[in-house]
Design a protein around this motif. Structure first.
Motif, short mmCIF file in Angstrom:
data_model
loop_
_atom_site.label_atom_id
_atom_site.label_comp_id
_atom_site.label_asym_id
_atom_site.label_seq_id
_atom_site.Cartn_x
_atom_site.Cartn_y
_atom_site.Cartn_z
N VAL A 48 22.25 35.56 -70.36
CA VAL A 48 22.91 36.63 -69.60
C VAL A 48 23.37 37.74 -70.54
CG1 VAL A 48 24.91 37.19 -68.17
CG2 VAL A 48 23.54 35.15 -67.68
N MET A 49 23.90 37.38 -71.69
CA MET A 49 24.32 38.40 -72.67
C MET A 49 23.15 39.25 -73.11
SD MET A 49 27.11 36.41 -75.09
CE MET A 49 26.49 37.28 -76.49
N ILE A 50 22.02 38.61 -73.40
CA ILE A 50 20.83 39.36 -73.84
C ILE A 50 20.35 40.29 -72.72
CG2 ILE A 50 18.39 39.10 -74.45
CD1 ILE A 50 19.27 36.54 -76.00
N LEU A 51 20.31 39.79 -71.48
CA LEU A 51 19.87 40.61 -70.36
C LEU A 51 20.78 41.84 -70.17
CD1 LEU A 51 18.84 37.91 -67.74
CD2 LEU A 51 17.34 39.40 -69.07
N PHE A 52 22.07 41.62 -70.22
CA PHE A 52 23.00 42.74 -70.05
C PHE A 52 22.91 43.71 -71.22
CE2 PHE A 52 25.04 40.38 -66.65
CZ PHE A 52 25.37 41.41 -65.78
N THR A 53 22.69 43.20 -72.42
CA THR A 53 22.53 44.08 -73.59
C THR A 53 21.32 44.98 -73.41
OG1 THR A 53 23.55 42.43 -75.03
CG2 THR A 53 22.20 44.13 -76.08
N VAL A 54 20.21 44.40 -72.96
CA VAL A 54 19.00 45.19 -72.73
C VAL A 54 19.24 46.19 -71.60
CG1 VAL A 54 16.60 45.06 -71.92
CG2 VAL A 54 17.44 43.44 -73.63
N LEU A 55 19.88 45.76 -70.52
CA LEU A 55 20.17 46.65 -69.39
C LEU A 55 21.03 47.84 -69.82
CD1 LEU A 55 20.07 47.14 -66.29
CD2 LEU A 55 22.21 45.86 -66.18
N ILE A 56 22.08 47.57 -70.58
CA ILE A 56 22.95 48.65 -71.05
C ILE A 56 22.22 49.57 -72.01
CG2 ILE A 56 25.02 49.13 -72.43
CD1 ILE A 56 26.23 46.60 -71.11
N PHE A 57 21.37 49.02 -72.88
CA PHE A 57 20.59 49.83 -73.80
C PHE A 57 19.66 50.78 -73.03
CE2 PHE A 57 16.61 50.49 -76.12
CZ PHE A 57 17.09 51.21 -77.21
N VAL A 58 18.97 50.23 -72.04
CA VAL A 58 18.04 51.06 -71.24
C VAL A 58 18.81 52.14 -70.50
CG1 VAL A 58 16.45 51.02 -69.27
CG2 VAL A 58 16.27 49.28 -71.06
N ALA A 59 19.91 51.78 -69.86
CA ALA A 59 20.71 52.77 -69.13
C ALA A 59 21.22 53.85 -70.07
CB ALA A 59 21.87 52.07 -68.42
N ASP A 60 21.69 53.46 -71.23
CA ASP A 60 22.20 54.43 -72.21
C ASP A 60 21.08 55.37 -72.66
OD1 ASP A 60 24.21 55.49 -74.06
OD2 ASP A 60 22.95 54.56 -75.61
N THR A 61 19.91 54.83 -72.91
CA THR A 61 18.78 55.65 -73.34
C THR A 61 18.38 56.65 -72.26
OG1 THR A 61 18.00 53.82 -74.71
CG2 THR A 61 16.41 55.55 -74.21
N VAL A 62 18.32 56.17 -71.01
CA VAL A 62 17.95 57.06 -69.90
C VAL A 62 18.99 58.15 -69.71
CG1 VAL A 62 17.65 57.15 -67.38
CG2 VAL A 62 16.54 55.34 -68.71
N PHE A 63 20.27 57.79 -69.70
CA PHE A 63 21.31 58.80 -69.51
C PHE A 63 21.35 59.79 -70.67
CE2 PHE A 63 23.41 55.57 -66.63
CZ PHE A 63 23.05 56.24 -65.46
N THR A 64 21.12 59.33 -71.87
CA THR A 64 21.08 60.24 -73.02
C THR A 64 19.93 61.23 -72.86
OG1 THR A 64 22.02 58.54 -74.46
CG2 THR A 64 20.87 60.37 -75.53
N TYR A 65 18.77 60.74 -72.48
CA TYR A 65 17.61 61.60 -72.26
C TYR A 65 17.90 62.62 -71.17
CZ TYR A 65 12.91 63.09 -70.96
OH TYR A 65 11.82 63.84 -70.64
N LEU A 66 18.46 62.19 -70.05
CA LEU A 66 18.77 63.11 -68.95
C LEU A 66 19.81 64.14 -69.37
CD1 LEU A 66 18.90 60.62 -65.95
CD2 LEU A 66 17.10 62.29 -66.46
N LEU A 67 20.81 63.73 -70.11
CA LEU A 67 21.84 64.65 -70.57
C LEU A 67 21.25 65.70 -71.50
CD1 LEU A 67 24.84 65.31 -70.41
CD2 LEU A 67 25.20 63.83 -72.38
N LYS A 68 20.33 65.30 -72.37
CA LYS A 68 19.67 66.25 -73.26
C LYS A 68 18.85 67.25 -72.45
CE LYS A 68 19.43 63.44 -77.42
NZ LYS A 68 18.57 62.73 -78.37
N LEU A 69 18.18 66.80 -71.38
CA LEU A 69 17.43 67.71 -70.52
C LEU A 69 18.35 68.72 -69.85
CD1 LEU A 69 14.81 65.43 -68.74
CD2 LEU A 69 14.38 67.16 -70.49
N ILE A 70 19.49 68.26 -69.38
CA ILE A 70 20.45 69.14 -68.70
C ILE A 70 21.00 70.17 -69.67
CG2 ILE A 70 22.72 69.21 -67.57
CD1 ILE A 70 22.00 66.46 -66.36
N ILE A 71 21.39 69.73 -70.86
CA ILE A 71 21.98 70.65 -71.84
C ILE A 71 20.93 71.64 -72.34
CG2 ILE A 71 22.97 70.75 -74.17
CD1 ILE A 71 24.39 68.11 -73.56
N LYS A 72 19.73 71.17 -72.56
CA LYS A 72 18.66 72.03 -73.09
C LYS A 72 18.28 73.10 -72.06
CE LYS A 72 15.30 70.12 -75.58
NZ LYS A 72 14.03 69.43 -75.90
N GLY A 73 18.20 72.73 -70.79
CA GLY A 73 17.67 73.63 -69.77
C GLY A 73 18.74 74.42 -69.14
#
Length: 65
Positions: free
Chosen positions: A40-65
């Motif tokens: 469960v710890m590994i699954l949540f770690t991967v889930l949080i990593f993916v969510a963080d990566t996606v939100f970081t990417y989206l935030l960069k798109l918003i700031i850039k554009g």
């Protein structure tokens, strides 16, 4: 003072009686529970990593554009 000593003695006798009622898990149970927690710890770690990566990417798109 003697009354407090009796209360402390009673407390420890009651603790000992309650500890005898505890059903302790077997070694096999502990291993299974530990594995479940680790999975469960590994699954949540991967889930949080993916969510963080996606939100970081989206935030960069918003700031850039």
């Amino acid at each position: 003072m003697a009354d407090e000593t009796k209360k402390i003695g009673k407390f420890f006798r009651e603790v000992k009686a309650e500890m005898k009622k505890v059903i302790w898990p077997t070694k096999k149970d502990v291993v299974v529970y530990t594995e479940a927690v680790l999975v469960v710890m590994i699954l949540f770690t991967v889930l949080i990593f993916v969510a963080d990566t996606v939100f970081t990417y989206l935030l960069k798109l918003i700031i850039k554009g």
